[in-house]
Design a protein around this motif. Sequence first.
Motif, PDB file in Angstrom:
ATOM      1  N   PHE A 164       0.801  -1.227   0.000  1.00  0.00           N
ATOM      2  CA  PHE A 164       0.000   0.000   0.000  1.00  0.00           C
ATOM      3  C   PHE A 164       0.834   1.278   0.000  1.00  0.00           C
ATOM      4  O   PHE A 164       0.351   2.317  -0.476  1.00  0.00           O
ATOM      5  CB  PHE A 164      -0.939   0.014   1.209  1.00  0.00           C
ATOM      6  N   LEU A 165       2.052   1.240   0.494  1.00  0.00           N
ATOM      7  CA  LEU A 165       2.811   2.472   0.671  1.00  0.00           C
ATOM      8  C   LEU A 165       4.044   2.577  -0.211  1.00  0.00           C
ATOM      9  O   LEU A 165       4.617   3.665  -0.328  1.00  0.00           O
ATOM     10  CB  LEU A 165       3.227   2.617   2.148  1.00  0.00           C
ATOM     11  N   ASP A 166       4.466   1.478  -0.829  1.00  0.00           N
ATOM     12  CA  ASP A 166       5.654   1.512  -1.685  1.00  0.00           C
ATOM     13  C   ASP A 166       5.219   1.495  -3.153  1.00  0.00           C
ATOM     14  O   ASP A 166       4.605   0.519  -3.598  1.00  0.00           O
ATOM     15  CB  ASP A 166       6.551   0.316  -1.389  1.00  0.00           C
ATOM     16  N   SER A 201      -2.817  -2.974  15.613  1.00  0.00           N
ATOM     17  CA  SER A 201      -3.638  -1.761  15.658  1.00  0.00           C
ATOM     18  C   SER A 201      -2.878  -0.574  15.090  1.00  0.00           C
ATOM     19  O   SER A 201      -3.433   0.250  14.346  1.00  0.00           O
ATOM     20  CB  SER A 201      -4.066  -1.463  17.098  1.00  0.00           C
ATOM     21  N   ASP A 202      -1.603  -0.472  15.431  1.00  0.00           N
ATOM     22  CA  ASP A 202      -0.783   0.623  14.916  1.00  0.00           C
ATOM     23  C   ASP A 202      -0.626   0.520  13.400  1.00  0.00           C
ATOM     24  O   ASP A 202      -0.663   1.536  12.685  1.00  0.00           O
ATOM     25  CB  ASP A 202       0.589   0.618  15.582  1.00  0.00           C
ATOM     26  N   LEU A 203      -0.444  -0.708  12.911  1.00  0.00           N
ATOM     27  CA  LEU A 203      -0.293  -0.910  11.465  1.00  0.00           C
ATOM     28  C   LEU A 203      -1.569  -0.513  10.728  1.00  0.00           C
ATOM     29  O   LEU A 203      -1.510   0.202   9.713  1.00  0.00           O
ATOM     30  CB  LEU A 203       0.044  -2.376  11.182  1.00  0.00           C
ATOM     31  N   VAL A 204      -2.714  -0.965  11.217  1.00  0.00           N
ATOM     32  CA  VAL A 204      -3.992  -0.619  10.590  1.00  0.00           C
ATOM     33  C   VAL A 204      -4.207   0.891  10.635  1.00  0.00           C
ATOM     34  O   VAL A 204      -4.659   1.505   9.655  1.00  0.00           O
ATOM     35  CB  VAL A 204      -5.154  -1.361  11.274  1.00  0.00           C
ATOM     36  N   GLY A 205      -3.865   1.510  11.749  1.00  0.00           N
ATOM     37  CA  GLY A 205      -4.009   2.956  11.858  1.00  0.00           C
ATOM     38  C   GLY A 205      -3.122   3.701  10.877  1.00  0.00           C
ATOM     39  O   GLY A 205      -3.553   4.669  10.233  1.00  0.00           O
ATOM     40  N   GLU A 206      -1.872   3.235  10.744  1.00  0.00           N
ATOM     41  CA  GLU A 206      -0.948   3.864   9.805  1.00  0.00           C
ATOM     42  C   GLU A 206      -1.443   3.745   8.369  1.00  0.00           C
ATOM     43  O   GLU A 206      -1.461   4.728   7.605  1.00  0.00           O
ATOM     44  CB  GLU A 206       0.437   3.220   9.927  1.00  0.00           C
ATOM     45  N   ASP A 212      -5.904   5.839   1.061  1.00  0.00           N
ATOM     46  CA  ASP A 212      -7.360   5.882   0.892  1.00  0.00           C
ATOM     47  C   ASP A 212      -7.898   4.516   0.477  1.00  0.00           C
ATOM     48  O   ASP A 212      -8.986   4.114   0.900  1.00  0.00           O
ATOM     49  CB  ASP A 212      -7.740   6.930  -0.158  1.00  0.00           C
ATOM     50  N   LEU A 213      -7.136   3.810  -0.368  1.00  0.00           N
ATOM     51  CA  LEU A 213      -7.577   2.500  -0.834  1.00  0.00           C
ATOM     52  C   LEU A 213      -7.665   1.522   0.332  1.00  0.00           C
ATOM     53  O   LEU A 213      -8.639   0.781   0.458  1.00  0.00           O
ATOM     54  CB  LEU A 213      -6.625   1.962  -1.903  1.00  0.00           C
TER      55      LEU A 213
END
Length: 302
Positions: A164-166, A201-206, A212-213
């Motif tokens: 999702f981020l790279d 939880s931290d990963l899902v929050g990040e 947005d996807l």
Amino acid sequence: MDNQHDLSQFLTSRRAKLNLQQAGLPDFGGRRRVPGLRREEVALLAGMSSEYYKRLERGNAKGVSEAVIDGISRALQLDAAEHSHLHELIRTANAGTHPQRRYPTRKTQINQSVQQTIDAMSSVPVFVQNGRLDAVATNRLGRALFSPMFDGATAPVNAARFIFLDPRAQTFYRDWEYNTRQIVALLRVEAARSPYDRQLSDLVGELSTRSDLFRTLWGAHDVREHRTGLKSIHHPIVGDLDLTFLGLDLTSEPGLQMLVFSAEPGSASHEGLQLLANWAMSHSAETTSVDSTAIANHRLDK
């Protein structure tokens, strides 16, 4: 994570996917204010009172039996992964009434004997992950196969964060959109299983904040098992590869799954995998040679 809320949202999303025809119910016409089935219709199909089902869909899972879970699964036409997910949501929603309970954090390493075993599987890529999709271990070919995920990443290397981020992930995964849905579905399963995992939880929050996807897919409450399938990638060294994978739970390492990848013998992907294995071996040898030279020079300086 709030599993009572997740239970409510999961049940709501599943009944929204069913229409009267799919459920085998008569359609008497008239305007329906909600998509899919009404709560009363699900209760009818599940063989329970509408008040009981409404209470359950609000997240009140107290005293829910296996028979009730089976009835709801049949009514909502849940598949095996969804049925298992519902069971976990109900279990953890009940456990949420006892906040003193703690669940163990997911492992981030394996013991030496397991590492030796996957290292011995030199002809196939092996990737070991925990429920958060952290890369816990690989063999040499596994690390070479997923080298874009590891290059420049900080520990723990994570498949969800990569996809999702790279930006490289959209080239690496030839069916990137399918893989994004699969990743989120796997994290949903883990969220139900381990609601008090702070790192999850931290990963899902990040990911929810930065993608947005991801936020959209997370809201769909879809779940999936990760046992076997096809992985189509474009590797920066050897090009396109179509690999089948098999997911095996490590009984000696609870909470970890070993993914083993292979290609059809004689195929272009099989040849590409062999080329990648040769590259990985030579690259590793070059690194070892450089390291040995550096150590020798250091000793001479002494």
